[in-house]
Scaffold this motif. Structure first.
Motif, PDB file in Angstrom:
ATOM      1  N   SER A 162       0.832  -1.186   0.000  1.00 40.99           N
ATOM      2  CA  SER A 162       0.000   0.000   0.000  1.00 40.99           C
ATOM      3  C   SER A 162       0.878   1.251   0.000  1.00 40.99           C
ATOM      4  O   SER A 162       1.947   1.263   0.620  1.00 40.99           O
ATOM      5  CB  SER A 162      -0.896   0.012   1.237  1.00 40.99           C
ATOM      6  OG  SER A 162      -1.779  -1.083   1.220  1.00 40.99           O
ATOM      7  N   ASN A 187      -7.605   1.403  -5.308  1.00 35.34           N
ATOM      8  CA  ASN A 187      -6.813   1.477  -4.082  1.00 35.34           C
ATOM      9  C   ASN A 187      -6.976   0.233  -3.217  1.00 35.34           C
ATOM     10  O   ASN A 187      -6.035  -0.212  -2.560  1.00 35.34           O
ATOM     11  CB  ASN A 187      -7.194   2.721  -3.286  1.00 35.34           C
ATOM     12  CG  ASN A 187      -6.775   4.001  -3.987  1.00 35.34           C
ATOM     13  OD1 ASN A 187      -5.712   4.073  -4.590  1.00 35.34           O
ATOM     14  ND2 ASN A 187      -7.620   5.010  -3.922  1.00 35.34           N
ATOM     15  N   SER A 233      -2.505  11.275  -6.518  1.00 38.57           N
ATOM     16  CA  SER A 233      -3.286  10.886  -5.347  1.00 38.57           C
ATOM     17  C   SER A 233      -4.513  11.765  -5.161  1.00 38.57           C
ATOM     18  O   SER A 233      -5.394  11.405  -4.379  1.00 38.57           O
ATOM     19  CB  SER A 233      -2.407  10.922  -4.093  1.00 38.57           C
ATOM     20  OG  SER A 233      -1.632  12.098  -4.041  1.00 38.57           O
TER      21      SER A 233
END
Length: 114
Positions: free
Chosen positions: A26, A72, A52
Motif C-alpha cells: 500500500s 486502491n 493521489s
C-alpha cells in the motif's frame, strides 16, 4: 516496493486491451502513477498519469482512447486501451513516484497487428 504489469498481448487494429499494474504494498499520498511505453527506435513515451488527488492527464496521442484508473483496495493501476492501432505497439511500463523515489515495472508487450 515492486510493480508488476500484466495484460499485454496481441490484438487486431481497432481492438481493446486492459493493462494492470500490481503494486506490492500500500502507498500513501502524495504519489503520482502513470503508464509509459517504449517502441523500438522511438524512446520512452508517457501515455497516462494519475495522482493521489485523482487528477488525470493524457497526451493527445491517446486522449479519448486510453483510460487510466486506480483501484486502491487492490493496490492496482489500470489502463483501458480502446481503438488500438499499430502505432500503439510497444512495451508498456507502470511508473510510480512516492516518498521521493521513482519505481518502474518490468513492462508488458502490446502488439497491434492484423
Amino acid at each position: 516496493l515492486q510493480l508488476v504489469e500484466t495484460g499485454g498481448g496481441l490484438v487486431h487494429p481497432g481492438g481493446s486491451l486492459i493493462l494492470t499494474c500490481l503494486v506490492s504494498e500500500s502507498i500513501s499520498a502524495p504519489y503520482v502513477m502513470g503508464w509509459y511505453r517504449e517502441a523500438p527506435e522511438k524512446g520512452r513515451e508517457w501515455v497516462a498519469g494519475i495522482d493521489s488527488g485523482e487528477n488525470i492527464k493524457y497526451p493527445d496521442s491517446v486522449k479519448g482512447r486510453f483510460t487510466i484508473s486506480r483501484d486502491n483496495a487492490k493496490n492496482t493501476l489500470l489502463l483501458q486501451m480502446d481503438r488500438l492501432n499499430p502505432e500503439d505497439t510497444a512495451q508498456y511500463y507502470c511508473h510510480l513516484v512516492t516518498g521521493g523515489r521513482a519505481y518502474w515495472g518490468q513492462g508488458t508487450q502490446v502488439t497491434v497487428s492484423s
